[in-house]
Design a protein around this motif. Structure first.
Motif: not given
Lengths: 115, 114
Positions: A9, A42, A90, A106-108, B34, B36, B38, B42-44, B46, B49, B89, B102, B104-106
């Motif tokens: 992490r 982003g 990520l 996604f992972g953490a 899609l 997401y 966040k 942590e990760g994004p 889903f 969509s 996102f 994918l 992604f936007g910011k």
């Protein structure tokens, strides 16, 4: 549920060190991805892989390499870490077929600090 | 050049009201979109969509609208809850001829105030 596990992490490394970030997914997904996330920028794609031993450059591959020796594991390597590689990293995976191939899981994340 | 744009970096909404997050795209080859969510550290994850053959997709409190002619999509959250506070996102892809990459936007940071 899809599980994408990133080995660390938080990581703190020194400039010039070789850094390995590991990612494992348990859904037998064909596609795996590495991104970095920075404030205001982003998610930016570093590298991706469609199959074992295959790799493709993303938008910002400079200073990075990857390895995919097994389907479930995708490693990101910083050959010689620099301070501008301090970021959140990520990992993601997705199925290779059908509509759901576009849904990435996604992972953490790994927060890497390079001093 | 940004192919997916989220022009609002942040949005603040009162609990119980509607949150509307916007996203514009430039590439007419995109046909799958899609959203997401966040949380920090942590990760994004889903969220929802929509395919370009539809103009609306709903899942509980979340609805995504797609306007192909305007190359615009939006995410509506009704009613907004404090737990919805996160960065959202927008992402786009081309299903055909694509391995699932994918763009992604910011991101837009949503704050829902109690």
């Amino acid at each position: 549920d899809v599980k994408v596990t990133q080995s660390s992490r938080y990581l703190v490394k020194r400039t010039g060190e070789k850094v390995f970030l590991e990612c494992v997914q348990d859904m037998d997904h064909e596609n795996m991805f590495w991104y970095r996330q920075d404030p205001g920028l982003g998610l930016r794609l570093i590298y991706f892989s469609y199959d074992v031993k295959m790799k493709e450059k993303g938008d910002i591959p400079e200073g990075y390499s990857v390895s995919r020796e097994k389907k479930e594991r995708f490693s990101l390597i910083l050959e010689s870490a620099s301070t501008n590689q301090t970021s959140m990293y990520l990992c993601a995976s997705s199925s290779g077929t059908g509509l759901r191939k576009n849904i990435q899981y996604f992972g953490a994340g790994t927060r890497l600090s390079v001093l | 050049d940004q192919q997916v744009k989220q022009n609002s970096p942040s949005l603040s909404v009162q609990e119980g009201r509607i949150s509307i997050l916007n996203c514009d795209y430039t590439n007419s080859m995109f046909d799958y979109f899609l959203w997401y969510k966040k949380y920090p550290a942590e990760g994004p994850t889903f969220l929802i969509s929509i395919s370009s053959i539809k103009d609306k997709n709903e899942d509980g409190r979340f609805t995504v609208f797609l306007n192909k002619s305007a190359k615009h999509l939006s995410l509506h959250i009704v009613p907004s809850q404090p737990g919805d506070s996160a960065v959202y996102f927008c992402a786009a892809s081309a299903i055909m001829g694509s391995q699932g990459n994918l763009i992604f936007g910011k991101g837009t940071k949503l704050s829902v105030k109690p």
